[in-house]
Design a protein around this motif. Structure first.
Motif, mmCIF file in Angstrom:
data_model
loop_
_atom_site.group_PDB
_atom_site.id
_atom_site.type_symbol
_atom_site.label_atom_id
_atom_site.label_comp_id
_atom_site.label_asym_id
_atom_site.label_seq_id
_atom_site.Cartn_x
_atom_site.Cartn_y
_atom_site.Cartn_z
ATOM 1 N N ALA A 138 43.750 39.221 47.031
ATOM 2 C CA ALA A 138 42.343 39.534 47.343
ATOM 3 C C ALA A 138 42.111 41.040 47.320
ATOM 4 O O ALA A 138 41.086 41.502 46.808
ATOM 5 N N LYS A 139 43.043 41.816 47.845
ATOM 6 C CA LYS A 139 42.907 43.281 47.843
ATOM 7 C C LYS A 139 42.943 43.797 46.403
ATOM 8 O O LYS A 139 42.134 44.649 46.024
ATOM 9 N N ASP A 140 43.870 43.280 45.605
ATOM 10 C CA ASP A 140 43.914 43.670 44.193
ATOM 11 C C ASP A 140 42.617 43.287 43.484
ATOM 12 O O ASP A 140 42.114 44.032 42.645
ATOM 13 N N ALA A 141 42.072 42.128 43.835
ATOM 14 C CA ALA A 141 40.820 41.686 43.227
ATOM 15 C C ALA A 141 39.680 42.629 43.585
ATOM 16 O O ALA A 141 38.831 42.936 42.743
ATOM 17 N N ASP A 142 39.673 43.118 44.815
ATOM 18 C CA ASP A 142 38.655 44.085 45.249
ATOM 19 C C ASP A 142 38.735 45.334 44.378
ATOM 20 O O ASP A 142 37.718 45.857 43.908
ATOM 21 N N LYS A 143 39.933 45.822 44.141
ATOM 22 C CA LYS A 143 40.110 47.026 43.321
ATOM 23 C C LYS A 143 39.793 46.739 41.855
ATOM 24 O O LYS A 143 39.163 47.554 41.169
ATOM 25 N N ASP A 146 39.648 54.943 37.183
ATOM 26 C CA ASP A 146 41.003 55.478 37.338
ATOM 27 C C ASP A 146 41.541 55.243 38.748
ATOM 28 O O ASP A 146 42.691 54.839 38.916
ATOM 29 N N GLY A 147 40.717 55.508 39.743
ATOM 30 C CA GLY A 147 41.158 55.342 41.124
ATOM 31 C C GLY A 147 41.468 53.901 41.478
ATOM 32 O O GLY A 147 42.438 53.616 42.187
ATOM 33 N N SER A 148 40.673 52.992 40.972
ATOM 34 C CA SER A 148 40.901 51.574 41.260
ATOM 35 C C SER A 148 42.157 51.077 40.566
ATOM 36 O O SER A 148 42.968 50.366 41.168
ATOM 37 N N ARG A 149 42.333 51.454 39.322
ATOM 38 C CA ARG A 149 43.517 50.996 38.570
ATOM 39 C C ARG A 149 44.799 51.399 39.287
ATOM 40 O O ARG A 149 45.756 50.627 39.354
ATOM 41 N N GLY A 150 44.841 52.569 39.841
ATOM 42 C CA GLY A 150 46.043 53.060 40.502
ATOM 43 C C GLY A 150 46.372 52.367 41.811
ATOM 44 O O GLY A 150 47.482 52.526 42.328
ATOM 45 N N ARG A 151 45.447 51.578 42.342
ATOM 46 C CA ARG A 151 45.667 50.904 43.634
ATOM 47 C C ARG A 151 46.036 49.426 43.501
ATOM 48 O O ARG A 151 46.259 48.751 44.502
ATOM 49 N N GLU A 193 37.787 44.427 40.677
ATOM 50 C CA GLU A 193 36.339 44.245 40.514
ATOM 51 C C GLU A 193 35.646 45.599 40.444
ATOM 52 O O GLU A 193 34.762 45.795 39.606
ATOM 53 N N CYS A 194 36.057 46.527 41.276
ATOM 54 C CA CYS A 194 35.470 47.872 41.247
ATOM 55 C C CYS A 194 35.748 48.536 39.893
ATOM 56 O O CYS A 194 34.876 49.193 39.321
ATOM 57 N N MET A 195 36.950 48.330 39.382
ATOM 58 C CA MET A 195 37.306 48.908 38.091
ATOM 59 C C MET A 195 36.451 48.307 36.975
ATOM 60 O O MET A 195 35.902 49.037 36.134
ATOM 61 N N VAL A 196 36.320 46.989 36.957
ATOM 62 C CA VAL A 196 35.515 46.320 35.930
ATOM 63 C C VAL A 196 34.059 46.765 36.029
ATOM 64 O O VAL A 196 33.409 47.047 35.016
ATOM 65 N N GLU A 226 27.101 40.625 45.310
ATOM 66 C CA GLU A 226 27.526 40.508 43.911
ATOM 67 C C GLU A 226 28.981 40.934 43.757
ATOM 68 O O GLU A 226 29.766 40.281 43.065
ATOM 69 N N HIS A 227 29.333 42.019 44.411
ATOM 70 C CA HIS A 227 30.718 42.497 44.384
ATOM 71 C C HIS A 227 31.663 41.444 44.974
ATOM 72 O O HIS A 227 32.698 41.123 44.378
ATOM 73 N N SER A 228 31.293 40.878 46.118
ATOM 74 C CA SER A 228 32.156 39.907 46.791
ATOM 75 C C SER A 228 32.320 38.631 45.964
ATOM 76 O O SER A 228 33.403 38.037 45.938
#
Length: 191
Positions: A130-135, A158-163, A137-140, A39-41
């Motif tokens: 793709a890396k930004d999308a991974d972060k 917070d951690g995802s937004r900063g990456r 998606e985790c944030m959303v 689902e994440h992917s």
């Protein structure tokens, strides 16, 4: 049937195990039944295509990289950050992809290995998307879990937004932070 075709069929079944594998970090936030790796992917691939289009990059390439980025977890499992502290370094996704694609039709193996290597090496704009999308998606997902009452998900938000590094990824992140999880529905009903 050729051995290559049989190996390709095996890969399809192996990839399907990601539908049953939960993202373990969310358990730390109190989520009893977190999203699966698959689902994440899936949403990561969608987000990657959006960020890439906004960045003027190739959306299909970004989505391809994103859809393969966690497939190594069929063999290593989803090791959350706390678990990584005890198991040492996370397994190299390129090594896992090499094992997964051994014996596949050459063009299939090359495609998978190239997508995984690109993500790991961050060697293109599409890989960065793709890396930004991974972060993102985790944030959303964190925002959605927070809306369900999991206040501890704020740390992931917070951690995802900063990456997130791309301008488009940052803009999308900021937009998601300004929205409610059902604002899309209310907007669609007003049209």
């Amino acid at each position: 049937m050729s051995d290559e075709t049989t190996r390709a069929a095996h890969l399809l079944y192996e990839a399907g195990t990601l539908k049953n594998q939960r993202r373990t970090g969310w358990w730390m936030a109190g989520v009893r039944d977190p999203e699966s790796v698959a689902e994440h992917s899936w949403r990561t691939a969608l987000i990657a295509s959006v960020i890439a289009a906004m960045e003027g990059a190739d959306p299909a390439k970004a989505a391809l990289i994103a859809v393969w980025h966690d497939t190594g977890e069929t063999r290593s499992g989803d090791i959350n950050h706390l678990g990584q502290k005890y198991v040492g370094t996370k397994p190299d996704a390129r090594d896992i992809a090499a094992d997964q694609t051994a014996g596949l039709p050459a063009q299939v193996g090359e495609m998978v290995r190239a997508a995984v290597a690109s993500y790991e090496e961050q060697d293109s704009v599409e890989a960065l998307c793709a890396k930004d999308a991974d972060k993102l998606e985790c944030m959303v997902q964190g925002i959605e879990y927070r809306a369900q009452g999991h206040a501890a998900a704020q740390r992931w938000i917070d951690g995802s937004r900063g990456r997130i590094k791309t301008k488009s990824g940052q803009a999308l992140a900021d937009a998601t932070l300004e929205q409610g999880t059902l604002d899309w529905l209310y907007a669609a009903m007003e049209r």
